[in-house]
Design a protein around this motif. Structure first.
Motif, PDB file in Angstrom:
ATOM      1  N   MET A   1      11.909   1.175  -6.546  1.00  0.00           N
ATOM      2  CA  MET A   1      11.364  -0.196  -5.939  1.00  0.00           C
ATOM      3  C   MET A   1       9.514   0.563  -5.984  1.00  0.00           C
ATOM      4  SD  MET A   1      11.661  -1.949  -2.626  1.00  0.00           S
ATOM      5  CE  MET A   1      11.287  -0.445  -1.446  1.00  0.00           C
ATOM      6  N   ILE A   2       8.854  -0.468  -6.117  1.00  0.00           N
ATOM      7  CA  ILE A   2       7.399  -0.101  -5.933  1.00  0.00           C
ATOM      8  C   ILE A   2       6.917  -1.155  -4.911  1.00  0.00           C
ATOM      9  CG2 ILE A   2       4.985  -0.033  -7.090  1.00  0.00           C
ATOM     10  CD1 ILE A   2       6.800   0.492  -9.416  1.00  0.00           C
ATOM     11  N   LEU A   3       6.103  -0.543  -3.945  1.00  0.00           N
ATOM     12  CA  LEU A   3       5.579  -1.639  -2.870  1.00  0.00           C
ATOM     13  C   LEU A   3       4.302  -2.582  -3.477  1.00  0.00           C
ATOM     14  CD1 LEU A   3       5.548   0.891   0.091  1.00  0.00           C
ATOM     15  CD2 LEU A   3       7.407  -0.575  -0.422  1.00  0.00           C
ATOM     16  N   VAL A   4       4.435  -3.841  -3.043  1.00  0.00           N
ATOM     17  CA  VAL A   4       3.571  -4.529  -3.610  1.00  0.00           C
ATOM     18  C   VAL A   4       2.625  -4.443  -3.056  1.00  0.00           C
ATOM     19  CG1 VAL A   4       4.372  -6.569  -2.047  1.00  0.00           C
ATOM     20  CG2 VAL A   4       3.496  -7.133  -4.175  1.00  0.00           C
ATOM     21  N   ASP A   5       2.343  -4.120  -1.714  1.00  0.00           N
ATOM     22  CA  ASP A   5       0.934  -4.062  -1.096  1.00  0.00           C
ATOM     23  C   ASP A   5       0.133  -2.780  -1.506  1.00  0.00           C
ATOM     24  OD1 ASP A   5      -0.989  -4.845   0.811  1.00  0.00           O
ATOM     25  OD2 ASP A   5      -0.376  -2.988   2.105  1.00  0.00           O
ATOM     26  N   THR A   6       0.903  -1.545  -1.950  1.00  0.00           N
ATOM     27  CA  THR A   6       0.334  -0.381  -2.557  1.00  0.00           C
ATOM     28  C   THR A   6      -0.390  -0.904  -3.631  1.00  0.00           C
ATOM     29  OG1 THR A   6       1.998   0.921  -1.209  1.00  0.00           O
ATOM     30  CG2 THR A   6       0.636   1.743  -3.296  1.00  0.00           C
ATOM     31  N   VAL A   7       0.211  -1.557  -4.568  1.00  0.00           N
ATOM     32  CA  VAL A   7      -0.039  -1.907  -5.783  1.00  0.00           C
ATOM     33  C   VAL A   7      -1.306  -3.013  -5.797  1.00  0.00           C
ATOM     34  CG1 VAL A   7       0.375  -3.216  -8.127  1.00  0.00           C
ATOM     35  CG2 VAL A   7       2.116  -1.833  -7.166  1.00  0.00           C
ATOM     36  N   TYR A   8      -1.229  -3.959  -4.850  1.00  0.00           N
ATOM     37  CA  TYR A   8      -2.323  -4.790  -4.650  1.00  0.00           C
ATOM     38  C   TYR A   8      -3.593  -3.986  -4.337  1.00  0.00           C
ATOM     39  CZ  TYR A   8      -4.785  -9.122  -3.438  1.00  0.00           C
ATOM     40  OH  TYR A   8      -5.706 -10.035  -3.377  1.00  0.00           O
ATOM     41  N   GLN A   9      -3.559  -3.142  -3.193  1.00  0.00           N
ATOM     42  CA  GLN A   9      -4.722  -2.472  -2.833  1.00  0.00           C
ATOM     43  C   GLN A   9      -5.439  -1.547  -4.029  1.00  0.00           C
ATOM     44  OE1 GLN A   9      -5.889  -3.104   0.000  1.00  0.00           O
ATOM     45  NE2 GLN A   9      -3.990  -4.619   0.433  1.00  0.00           N
TER      46      GLN A   9
END
Length: 216
Positions: A1-9
């Protein structure tokens, strides 16, 4: 799983570094889902490529194991919804694996309409409870031969769940809301995080140079 907030930031930071403006949450969610699906579909092209690869078995097994690990979270088995001889496939199916009798684990063989016609003309090859068959009817259903009298399970690979960077607006600023159901993380393998960031930027029309790889 990849955190969506990490990718957006990370996407925002790189877009800002390139002075390409702000990517809104709505734009990000749209691009994120497209990027996730493209990477997900690439798993199958890579798998097919490895099947045809002439590398030595040790190298092949390492790559094959990684691809299997990436796809493992999307593999599912559940009861098939059956009415008469018609079975309804799961709505989130991406690729059908197999159908099999739940009680005996006898696999239901997939055949074409033409193959079924020839099978039914042969007393020995005609579909039976010991050698059942099915025909795919469009993309959402199957026709079973003979009509089953027992439960049937379906194994399949499902599509990734929709990605959502959820937020609340405070003082005209979108702030991340991690509440389950409001936000949904990526389901891709963690090793694909960097590729995911670059693909989203590329879809947004932002070209970034990957360290050691040149321009993406």
């Amino acid at each position: 799983m990849i955190l969506v907030d990490t990718v957006y930031q990370r996407v925002l930071a790189l877009a800002n570094k390139e002075q390409r403006g702000y990517i809104t949450p709505q734009e990000f969610n749209l691009l994120a889902n497209q990027a996730q699906m493209e990477i997900f579909e690439q798993y199958f092209y890579d798998q097919k490529s490895e099947d045809q690869n002439l590398k030595n078995s040790t190298e092949f097994s390492n790559v094959d194991e990684m691809l299997d690990e990436k796809l493992s979270r999307f593999k599912n088995t559940q009861p098939l919804s059956v009415s008469g001889s018609t079975g309804l496939l799961p709505t989130n199916i991406y690729r059908l694996g197999s159908l099999f009798y739940a009680s005996s684990l006898i696999e239901v063989e997939q055949v074409t309409e033409e193959e079924l016609m020839y099978l039914q003309q042969s007393p020995l090859a005609k579909p039976s409870i010991y050698c059942p068959a099915f025909v795919r009817s469009g993309g959402s259903s199957v026709t079973l031969y003979p009509e089953p009298s027992t439960d049937i399970n379906v194994s399949y690979i499902r599509v990734p769940s929709k990605v959502i960077w959820g937020y609340t607006v405070i003082n005209d600023k979108a702030l991340y809301d991690s509440t389950p159901g409001v936000s949904m993380d990526f389901e891709l393998h963690r090793s694909d995080e960097t590729e995911l960031v670059y693909k989203i930027l590329s879809l947004a029309g932002i070209t970034i140079a990957k360290p050691g790889l040149g321009t993406y």
